[in-house]
Design a protein around this motif. Structure first.
Motif: not given
Length: 304
Positions: A100-101, A107-112, A116-119, A127-132
């Protein structure tokens, strides 16, 4: 010994960085236009200040990000075991972890952190479900679905954003709870893996969390990286006594705030951190605004 930079060396350095794509093209990073802001009599000081500027491309950030996360393997695996056994431990750790981050108050979509979770997903093949987001990550901890939580980010200046995220109340089921609350009643491991983190953040805002969170950045930034510190690595001894007044005078001429570091655009940077660092997606508040401001007709080095 800190060398004095002359114009020929500095221009060669800038041209090399552009040609190798370590720096972007001149429409994004403009050293010539920026140097033209200064009086001829101040050119040597300006060249030395330009030499301090650290720009990191996305490719470099990718490599440093992977290094930061993989560096956790030194902490979470057993040192006396064989390499193959430690690899098994490492993959089991990742299997039991979510990413997470930290976010701002709104919170907004531009948060850096989103970047980095996309990285984490793309570079670490998660896996996608590990990024929340933080709320859903906290819910996973509350229901016992994971044992470890890893916060990722690009840069930590004061540590305020992470501190607020850790202590913010989220609605999870029928209750309001924070990571701080949960850490007192449920055993989980928390890690914060930014690419850059200042020692200032750890010694101040984040100091009280050191027993609950493992801070493991790829790179630490110390007082040596502060342009106004007596220990600064950016100025030769012959220039150190003049550096503060040099930056302040130009900052005052164009109307930058002088608030002792209270304003995020203070001429010494937020909390007087005095850094000279930038990324493609942002120039942190910890960097002095003389590098990116357009106040008073100033030509920026890094263009927002």
């Amino acid at each position: 010994m800190i060398p004095t930079i002359n114009e020929e060396i500095m221009r060669s350095k800038c041209n090399f960085f552009v040609s190798t794509q370590l720096w972007p093209l001149r429409n994004k990073l403009d050293p010539d236009g920026w140097l033209a802001n200064f009086e001829l009599s101040d050119k040597k000081m300006a060249l030395q200040l330009l030499n301090s500027f650290m720009y990191f491309s996305d490719d470099l950030l990718d490599r440093m990000f992977v290094s930061a996360v993989q560096g956790l393997s030194r902490i979470v695996t057993t040192s006396h075991k064989s390499l193959s056994d430690r690899r098994v431990e490492w993959w089991q750790f990742l299997e039991d972890s979510i990413f997470t981050f930290p976010t701002g108050e709104n919170p907004f979509a531009g948060d850096s952190g989103h970047l980095f979770v996309r990285r984490a997903r793309d570079l670490l093949q998660l896996d996608e479900e590990k990024i929340l987001d933080p709320k859903n990550a906290l819910a996973e901890l509350c229901n016992g679905a994971t044992k470890n939580i890893i916060f990722v980010d690009d840069f930590v200046g004061t540590g305020q954003q992470f501190f607020k995220t850790w202590n913010r109340l989220y609605s999870v089921g029928s209750r309001s709870i924070s990571f701080e609350n949960l850490s007192s009643t449920y055993s989980f491991r928390a890690f914060y893996c930014p690419i850059f983190c200042t020692k200032y953040a750890i010694e101040n805002q984040l100091n009280q969390l050191k027993d609950k969170v493992t801070f493991a950045p790829s790179h630490w930034l110390t007082q040596e990286h502060n342009l106004f510190s007596d220990d600064s690595i950016w100025w030769p001894n012959s220039m150190k006594s003049d550096a503060y007044d040099f930056v302040r005078n130009y900052s005052m001429q164009i109307g930058l705030p002088d608030t002792g570091g209270y304003d995020t655009r203070d001429w010494q940077a937020f909390h007087k951190l005095g850094l000279a660092i930038s990324f493609r997606h942002c120039c942190p508040d910890a960097t002095i605004p003389l590098f990116d401001t357009t106040e008073g007709g100033w030509c920026p080095l890094w263009k927002r």
